[in-house]
Design a protein around this motif. Sequence first.
Motif, PDB file in Angstrom:
ATOM      1  N   VAL A  11       0.809  -1.214   0.000  1.00  0.00           N
ATOM      2  CA  VAL A  11       0.000   0.000   0.000  1.00  0.00           C
ATOM      3  C   VAL A  11       0.846   1.269   0.000  1.00  0.00           C
ATOM      4  O   VAL A  11       0.381   2.328  -0.450  1.00  0.00           O
ATOM      5  N   ASP A  12       2.078   1.201   0.491  1.00  0.00           N
ATOM      6  CA  ASP A  12       2.784   2.460   0.781  1.00  0.00           C
ATOM      7  C   ASP A  12       3.607   3.040  -0.362  1.00  0.00           C
ATOM      8  O   ASP A  12       4.288   4.040  -0.186  1.00  0.00           O
ATOM      9  N   ARG A  54      13.176   3.909 -10.841  1.00  0.00           N
ATOM     10  CA  ARG A  54      12.741   4.225  -9.478  1.00  0.00           C
ATOM     11  C   ARG A  54      12.074   5.596  -9.391  1.00  0.00           C
ATOM     12  O   ARG A  54      11.202   5.807  -8.554  1.00  0.00           O
ATOM     13  N   LYS A  55      12.440   6.526 -10.265  1.00  0.00           N
ATOM     14  CA  LYS A  55      11.801   7.847 -10.231  1.00  0.00           C
ATOM     15  C   LYS A  55      10.355   7.792 -10.722  1.00  0.00           C
ATOM     16  O   LYS A  55       9.568   8.689 -10.439  1.00  0.00           O
ATOM     17  N   LYS A  56      10.028   6.720 -11.458  1.00  0.00           N
ATOM     18  CA  LYS A  56       8.683   6.606 -12.016  1.00  0.00           C
ATOM     19  C   LYS A  56       7.803   5.596 -11.275  1.00  0.00           C
ATOM     20  O   LYS A  56       6.582   5.644 -11.386  1.00  0.00           O
ATOM     21  N   GLU A  57       8.442   4.675 -10.520  1.00  0.00           N
ATOM     22  CA  GLU A  57       7.637   3.613  -9.909  1.00  0.00           C
ATOM     23  C   GLU A  57       7.969   3.327  -8.445  1.00  0.00           C
ATOM     24  O   GLU A  57       7.457   2.363  -7.891  1.00  0.00           O
ATOM     25  N   PHE A  58       8.798   4.151  -7.823  1.00  0.00           N
ATOM     26  CA  PHE A  58       9.184   3.825  -6.444  1.00  0.00           C
ATOM     27  C   PHE A  58       9.160   5.074  -5.572  1.00  0.00           C
ATOM     28  O   PHE A  58      10.120   5.829  -5.520  1.00  0.00           O
ATOM     29  N   ALA A  59       8.018   5.267  -4.898  1.00  0.00           N
ATOM     30  CA  ALA A  59       7.866   6.408  -3.985  1.00  0.00           C
ATOM     31  C   ALA A  59       7.230   5.911  -2.695  1.00  0.00           C
ATOM     32  O   ALA A  59       6.060   6.172  -2.418  1.00  0.00           O
ATOM     33  N   PRO A  60       8.005   5.162  -1.888  1.00  0.00           N
ATOM     34  CA  PRO A  60       7.438   4.615  -0.644  1.00  0.00           C
ATOM     35  C   PRO A  60       7.171   5.704   0.392  1.00  0.00           C
ATOM     36  O   PRO A  60       7.925   6.664   0.505  1.00  0.00           O
ATOM     37  N   VAL A  61       6.073   5.518   1.132  1.00  0.00           N
ATOM     38  CA  VAL A  61       5.709   6.458   2.193  1.00  0.00           C
ATOM     39  C   VAL A  61       5.837   5.714   3.519  1.00  0.00           C
ATOM     40  O   VAL A  61       4.876   5.180   4.049  1.00  0.00           O
ATOM     41  N   LYS A  62       7.056   5.688   4.048  1.00  0.00           N
ATOM     42  CA  LYS A  62       7.311   4.929   5.283  1.00  0.00           C
ATOM     43  C   LYS A  62       7.491   5.836   6.497  1.00  0.00           C
ATOM     44  O   LYS A  62       7.219   5.433   7.620  1.00  0.00           O
ATOM     45  N   ASN A  63       7.974   7.040   6.265  1.00  0.00           N
ATOM     46  CA  ASN A  63       8.279   7.950   7.370  1.00  0.00           C
ATOM     47  C   ASN A  63       7.602   9.299   7.150  1.00  0.00           C
ATOM     48  O   ASN A  63       7.253   9.664   6.026  1.00  0.00           O
ATOM     49  N   LYS A  64       7.471  10.052   8.248  1.00  0.00           N
ATOM     50  CA  LYS A  64       6.851  11.371   8.153  1.00  0.00           C
ATOM     51  C   LYS A  64       7.766  12.352   7.418  1.00  0.00           C
ATOM     52  O   LYS A  64       7.307  13.155   6.589  1.00  0.00           O
ATOM     53  N   GLY A  88      12.192  12.923   5.972  1.00  0.00           N
ATOM     54  CA  GLY A  88      13.464  12.262   5.685  1.00  0.00           C
ATOM     55  C   GLY A  88      13.383  11.303   4.523  1.00  0.00           C
ATOM     56  O   GLY A  88      12.655  11.532   3.547  1.00  0.00           O
ATOM     57  N   VAL A  89      14.123  10.191   4.620  1.00  0.00           N
ATOM     58  CA  VAL A  89      14.189   9.197   3.546  1.00  0.00           C
ATOM     59  C   VAL A  89      12.866   8.441   3.451  1.00  0.00           C
ATOM     60  O   VAL A  89      12.249   8.114   4.463  1.00  0.00           O
ATOM     61  N   ASP A  90      12.432   8.158   2.223  1.00  0.00           N
ATOM     62  CA  ASP A  90      11.199   7.396   1.979  1.00  0.00           C
ATOM     63  C   ASP A  90      10.032   7.947   2.801  1.00  0.00           C
ATOM     64  O   ASP A  90       9.336   7.224   3.520  1.00  0.00           O
ATOM     65  N   SER A  91       9.824   9.226   2.677  1.00  0.00           N
ATOM     66  CA  SER A  91       8.847   9.907   3.521  1.00  0.00           C
ATOM     67  C   SER A  91       7.719  10.532   2.710  1.00  0.00           C
ATOM     68  O   SER A  91       7.690  10.479   1.471  1.00  0.00           O
ATOM     69  N   VAL A  92       6.811  11.153   3.422  1.00  0.00           N
ATOM     70  CA  VAL A  92       5.727  11.913   2.804  1.00  0.00           C
ATOM     71  C   VAL A  92       6.316  12.973   1.875  1.00  0.00           C
ATOM     72  O   VAL A  92       5.848  13.168   0.740  1.00  0.00           O
ATOM     73  N   ASP A  93       7.370  13.647   2.343  1.00  0.00           N
ATOM     74  CA  ASP A  93       7.990  14.722   1.548  1.00  0.00           C
ATOM     75  C   ASP A  93       8.583  14.196   0.244  1.00  0.00           C
ATOM     76  O   ASP A  93       8.365  14.773  -0.829  1.00  0.00           O
ATOM     77  N   THR A  94       9.351  13.090   0.323  1.00  0.00           N
ATOM     78  CA  THR A  94       9.994  12.561  -0.890  1.00  0.00           C
ATOM     79  C   THR A  94       8.955  12.003  -1.857  1.00  0.00           C
ATOM     80  O   THR A  94       9.095  12.139  -3.075  1.00  0.00           O
TER      81      THR A  94
END
Length: 404
Positions: free
Chosen positions: A230-231, A374-384, A386-392
């Motif tokens: 899901v993320d 990865r720029k087209k298919e990898f945007a995980p939302v794991k953290n608020k 920093g890395v792999d976050s809402v912001d990224t």
Amino acid sequence: MKYKTTKILNILHQEHIAEHLASLPEEHQLEMVNSINDLDLSVLSAGEAGEERGDFDPLFAKTLKQIEENREKYTEAGLKAIKAGKVGAVLLAGGQGSRLGFDHPKGMFNIGVDRELYIFECLIGNLLEVTKKAGAWVPLFVMTSVDNNRETREFFEAHDYFGYNSDNVWFFVQEQLPTVDTNGKLMLSAPGKISTAPNGNGGWYASMAKTGMLKVVEETGIEWLNVFAVDNVLQRIADPCFIGAVIKSGKVSGAKVVAKADPDEKVGVLCLEDGRPSIVEYYEMTDEMRNSREADGTLSYNYGVILNYLFRVDELNKTLTVKLPLHRAFKKIKYMNENGEIVTPEEPNAYKFETLVLDMIKLQDDCLAYEVDRKKEFAPVKNKTGVDSVDTARELLKFNGVEI
């Protein structure tokens, strides 16, 4: 039945639960006995899944360049399978958004800035692109948890399934496993209730079997299931090119992978273990494996998994008779103490047991590693942050032309 359950609890050194059971009013004792009998108590004797690993070798991917050269052929084969009703999708949505400071199912998180844009909405939007192209609906199975099932269903209904055909969506609840404290003792979450937690993303197919979803798979003639997390808001679901590439390869499974950003990136890498497909975690890799390179300069162990897999159903059915390894995760878990008070710990205090989908890969005869950008298919939302976050994830959504 009650006495048999009490005997089993005592044999398993869970006398405190037997005593609690005996203290309940008669009508509640039967409820608790039934709930205990439904639990897999074999986890009480399970240690950490740390079996000795075999001999690793690189597993090279179908590269972006190779995919582009064959895109038309692969896409045609994938669309043909989708139109024939042979492809289903499984969304793993049992998680909560607690790490995002969001006390609801993670898929309900609003990742929009100037407008509402929910994680579920992003994923359904990506799937709708495929169904429009194929002119056919892809059956979608949504795995929820005991804790978020009702809220997830109501959210989909309130938003009219984000434009998806509700007749082609099925919800099922992930199986739960007991949690234990640091002394290996079962915990109570409330009077008469054993504390449990979802059994990890590797339990998705067994949970489909237990909840009757495999009858739907069989009746609708689905031959392939695309399972995804899901993320990742850029996740391409039931991607015709990916499906076609796997079908054309003759392999029984496929995994979307991304090229590692650097040798030390903390990502599980698709590889071969004793000649079979497997995943080696970053912390299991030796320095030699991490830095080994091929003649063209690319890393030998280069392709990280993003939890987007394609499995052939007849091969998945064979896994139902196999007990997957149990991994222990040290977590903050609410519990009821001996005074009947509910305690919310500030630090990790107990273990939950999880099976992992990566262990299902090891049960496959072969697997096509399919590289994605990865720029087209990898945007995980794991953290608020920093890395792999809402912001990224927001930045990557904007990069891909999504209005947020």
